[in-house]
Scaffold this motif. Sequence first.
Motif, PDB file in Angstrom:
ATOM      1  N   CYS A  94       0.852  -1.184   0.000  1.00 29.24           N
ATOM      2  CA  CYS A  94       0.000   0.000   0.000  1.00 29.24           C
ATOM      3  C   CYS A  94       0.890   1.237   0.000  1.00 29.24           C
ATOM      4  O   CYS A  94       2.013   1.214   0.520  1.00 29.24           O
ATOM      5  CB  CYS A  94      -0.954   0.001   1.189  1.00 29.24           C
ATOM      6  SG  CYS A  94      -0.202   0.013   2.813  1.00 29.24           S
ATOM      7  N   ASN A  95       0.373   2.274  -0.594  1.00 31.80           N
ATOM      8  CA  ASN A  95       1.107   3.524  -0.754  1.00 31.80           C
ATOM      9  C   ASN A  95       0.126   4.660  -0.541  1.00 31.80           C
ATOM     10  O   ASN A  95      -0.839   4.781  -1.309  1.00 31.80           O
ATOM     11  CB  ASN A  95       1.721   3.561  -2.160  1.00 31.80           C
ATOM     12  CG  ASN A  95       2.379   4.869  -2.490  1.00 31.80           C
ATOM     13  OD1 ASN A  95       1.933   5.617  -3.348  1.00 31.80           O
ATOM     14  ND2 ASN A  95       3.461   5.168  -1.803  1.00 31.80           N
ATOM     15  N   LEU A  96       0.338   5.440   0.489  1.00 35.63           N
ATOM     16  CA  LEU A  96      -0.616   6.483   0.863  1.00 35.63           C
ATOM     17  C   LEU A  96       0.055   7.833   0.991  1.00 35.63           C
ATOM     18  O   LEU A  96       1.178   7.921   1.506  1.00 35.63           O
ATOM     19  CB  LEU A  96      -1.282   6.158   2.209  1.00 35.63           C
ATOM     20  CG  LEU A  96      -1.901   4.778   2.406  1.00 35.63           C
ATOM     21  CD1 LEU A  96      -2.568   4.698   3.778  1.00 35.63           C
ATOM     22  CD2 LEU A  96      -2.883   4.450   1.326  1.00 35.63           C
ATOM     23  N   ASP A  97      -0.644   8.856   0.564  1.00 32.98           N
ATOM     24  CA  ASP A  97      -0.276  10.224   0.909  1.00 32.98           C
ATOM     25  C   ASP A  97      -1.056  10.591   2.163  1.00 32.98           C
ATOM     26  O   ASP A  97      -2.287  10.516   2.163  1.00 32.98           O
ATOM     27  CB  ASP A  97      -0.623  11.195  -0.216  1.00 32.98           C
ATOM     28  CG  ASP A  97       0.278  11.031  -1.418  1.00 32.98           C
ATOM     29  OD1 ASP A  97      -0.126  11.436  -2.525  1.00 32.98           O
ATOM     30  OD2 ASP A  97       1.388  10.479  -1.271  1.00 32.98           O
ATOM     31  N   ILE A  98      -0.330  10.964   3.199  1.00 35.06           N
ATOM     32  CA  ILE A  98      -0.970  11.220   4.486  1.00 35.06           C
ATOM     33  C   ILE A  98      -0.583  12.602   4.986  1.00 35.06           C
ATOM     34  O   ILE A  98       0.621  12.937   5.040  1.00 35.06           O
ATOM     35  CB  ILE A  98      -0.560  10.156   5.521  1.00 35.06           C
ATOM     36  CG1 ILE A  98      -1.052   8.770   5.070  1.00 35.06           C
ATOM     37  CG2 ILE A  98      -1.121  10.498   6.892  1.00 35.06           C
ATOM     38  CD1 ILE A  98      -0.624   7.639   5.977  1.00 35.06           C
ATOM     39  N   LEU A  99      -1.608  13.360   5.372  1.00 33.98           N
ATOM     40  CA  LEU A  99      -1.374  14.636   6.025  1.00 33.98           C
ATOM     41  C   LEU A  99      -1.268  14.355   7.525  1.00 33.98           C
ATOM     42  O   LEU A  99      -2.192  13.799   8.123  1.00 33.98           O
ATOM     43  CB  LEU A  99      -2.524  15.594   5.740  1.00 33.98           C
ATOM     44  CG  LEU A  99      -2.438  16.984   6.385  1.00 33.98           C
ATOM     45  CD1 LEU A  99      -1.236  17.750   5.822  1.00 33.98           C
ATOM     46  CD2 LEU A  99      -3.720  17.767   6.164  1.00 33.98           C
ATOM     47  N   ALA A 100      -0.133  14.706   8.100  1.00 33.78           N
ATOM     48  CA  ALA A 100       0.116  14.388   9.499  1.00 33.78           C
ATOM     49  C   ALA A 100       0.508  15.633  10.278  1.00 33.78           C
ATOM     50  O   ALA A 100       1.056  16.599   9.719  1.00 33.78           O
ATOM     51  CB  ALA A 100       1.218  13.334   9.607  1.00 33.78           C
TER      52      ALA A 100
END
Length: 122
Positions: A94-100
């Motif tokens: 899985c490959n995610l763009d995450i705002l953290a």
Amino acid sequence: QVQLVESGGGLVQAGGSLRLSCVASGPIISLGRMAWYRQTPYKQRELVALRFGSTTDYANYVKGRFTIAVDNAKDTVFLPMNSLKPEDTGVYYCNLDILADLGDSYRSNEYWGQGTQVTVSS
């Protein structure tokens, strides 16, 4: 620190089903682009499924068989896979763009899961 943990891979006979999960943890504000990739010994890592908001896209060879889904409340992305074929064998990432929330700022970065092996026997 944001981490992705995958699960759900395994050995299945052709025609069977599996459901992959990718759980994101850490100081997550929101998930952006979500994707699943597949790696085989003889090919570069290839995009299998992509989701951004309610828009999805799939590699031609999985259309109608795989679905990319998300549970935003649980920061979890799924890949139910049906009618599996031997050529679906590989390691799925899985490959995610995450705002953290990184403490001093909010930042969007790209993250990868550790990979989960899917083996489909004929």
